[in-house]
Enzyme design. Structure first.
Site, PDB file in Angstrom:
ATOM      1  N   ILE A  39       0.604  -1.048   0.270  1.00  0.00           N
ATOM      2  CA  ILE A  39      -0.108  -0.367  -0.295  1.00  0.00           C
ATOM      3  C   ILE A  39       0.913   1.326  -0.415  1.00  0.00           C
ATOM      4  O   ILE A  39       0.644   2.707  -0.451  1.00  0.00           O
ATOM      5  CB  ILE A  39      -0.833   0.347   0.996  1.00  0.00           C
TER       6      ILE A  39
ATOM      7  N   ASN B  34       2.367   4.446   7.787  1.00  0.00           N
ATOM      8  CA  ASN B  34       1.588   3.020   6.762  1.00  0.00           C
ATOM      9  C   ASN B  34       2.743   1.339   7.684  1.00  0.00           C
ATOM     10  O   ASN B  34       2.149   0.149   7.420  1.00  0.00           O
ATOM     11  CB  ASN B  34       1.893   3.120   5.342  1.00  0.00           C
TER      12      ASN B  34
ATOM     13  N   TYR C 215      -0.762  -8.581  16.217  1.00  0.00           N
ATOM     14  CA  TYR C 215      -1.734  -8.103  15.450  1.00  0.00           C
ATOM     15  C   TYR C 215      -2.316  -6.792  15.492  1.00  0.00           C
ATOM     16  O   TYR C 215      -2.602  -5.813  15.555  1.00  0.00           O
ATOM     17  CB  TYR C 215      -1.253  -8.437  13.894  1.00  0.00           C
TER      18      TYR C 215
ATOM     19  N   LYS D  86      -2.850  -2.787  16.800  1.00  0.00           N
ATOM     20  CA  LYS D  86      -3.511  -2.126  15.468  1.00  0.00           C
ATOM     21  C   LYS D  86      -4.750  -1.767  17.164  1.00  0.00           C
ATOM     22  O   LYS D  86      -4.965  -0.113  16.445  1.00  0.00           O
ATOM     23  CB  LYS D  86      -4.426  -2.685  14.846  1.00  0.00           C
TER      24      LYS D  86
ATOM     25  N   VAL E 132      -6.829  -6.180   1.228  1.00  0.00           N
ATOM     26  CA  VAL E 132      -6.785  -5.105  -0.128  1.00  0.00           C
ATOM     27  C   VAL E 132      -4.978  -6.889  -0.104  1.00  0.00           C
ATOM     28  O   VAL E 132      -4.242  -7.472  -0.178  1.00  0.00           O
ATOM     29  CB  VAL E 132      -4.985  -3.990  -0.023  1.00  0.00           C
TER      30      VAL E 132
ATOM     31  N   THR F 211      -2.004  -7.288  -1.438  1.00  0.00           N
ATOM     32  CA  THR F 211      -0.793  -7.367  -0.816  1.00  0.00           C
ATOM     33  C   THR F 211       0.057  -8.022  -0.264  1.00  0.00           C
ATOM     34  O   THR F 211      -0.920  -9.647  -0.022  1.00  0.00           O
ATOM     35  CB  THR F 211      -0.625  -5.952  -0.156  1.00  0.00           C
TER      36      THR F 211
END
Ligand code: NDP
Length: 250
Positions: free
Chosen positions: A19, A92, A163, A167, A196, A198
């Site tokens: 991203i 990011n 994770y 966040k 996404v 990626t």
């Protein structure tokens, strides 16, 4: 040749792939835009270095390792020296490297995710604050690319407890930036970029037997930029957004 007029200066972490790279690629083509593109290993950032060669006025590659005080300081010095302004910071860079439930995830994995995904954006904000508040736009924006799994309202981890907790913490601290920096006029937002296609998104997809994550890089980048472009503190700051331009609760 007439001097180039700079309208908006961005700093993006984790810009060598995924991203971060997608955002840099789109912004590089906008007239008057300068992007300082962070990569933890610029010597191996082949695609990003090629982009900087193609758009030498727009793209400057910087060494930026999440949570490194030294890298953060050098980045600010470089930005001050090169263009003397900073308008938008997109925090990011993140890792999603460990899948495990809360019961099975070792403490060191929690620490690793908190160091990169939570303290990374926080220490970046501490470093760029003095430059952001001088933004000629009068509406400097610190935008964290977060995740829906960090929403305490949703309460989901999708099997990645470390994770998701990292966040959630960065979402909370983004709200604190909003609250503590009202007088500075800083816009502080967190945004879920979509699921996404990626490296990170596709890793999650393959673990579910899918070939690819459902949101394209182009869709995610367009959504993130439409959230950032023309943002105002009263409309956007202190809220958790998603790439499809809806806001929710942290
Ligand atoms: P990628 O894994 O494709 O890219 C991650 C980027 O972060 C890379 O540039 C990587 O650099 C960098 N990075 C990782 N660790 C560090 C570190 N310690 N210091 C500096 N840079 C680091 O991920 P995405 O592009 O998909 O993710 C971008 C953001 O979007 C992240 O914040 C992620 O949590 C979030 N997100 C992504 C989703 C998705 O479906 N893709 C869903 C929800 C949120 P290097 O190449 O050196 O490893």
């Amino acid at each position: 040749m007439p001097a180039l007029t700079i309208s908006t200066v961005y700093l993006i972490s984790g810009a060598n792939r995924g991203i971060g790279f997608g955002l840099t690629e789109v912004l590089a083509k906008r007239p008057g835009t300068v992007v300082f593109a962070g990569a933890r290993d610029p010597t191996n950032a082949t695609a990003l270095n090629a982009l900087a060669e193609k758009y030498p006025h727009s793209v400057h590659v910087l060494k930026l390792t999440s949570g490194s005080t030294e890298d953060n300081k050098s980045a600010v010095v470089e930005i001050e020296k090169t263009v003397g302004q900073l308008d938008v910071v997109i925090a990011n860079a993140a890792t999603g490297g460990y899948y495990g439930s809360l019961l099975t995830t070792p403490g060191e994995e929690f620490l690793n995710h908190f160091n990169i995904n939570t303290l990374g954006p926080v220490t970046l904000f501490q470093a760029v604050h003095s430059l952001l508040i001088k933004s000629p736009s009068g509406a400097p924006h610190f935008c964290v690319i977060s995740s829906a799994v960090g929403s305490t309202e949703l309460g989901l981890s999708f099997g990645a407890a470390a994770y998701s907790a990292s966040k959630a913490a960065v979402n909370h601290l983004t709200k604190i930036i909003h609250t503590e920096h009202e007088a500075d006029g800083i816009i502080a937002t967190a945004i879920h970029p979509g699921w996404v296609a990626t490296d990170m998104g596709n890793f999650g997809a393959s673990s579910l037997g899918m070939t690819e994550a459902p949101v394209t890089l182009a869709e995610s980048v367009a959504g993130i930029l439409s959230h950032i472009d023309g943002a105002t503190r009263s409309e956007k700051s202190g809220k958790f957004w998603n790439f499809a331009r809806t806001s929710g609760n942290f």
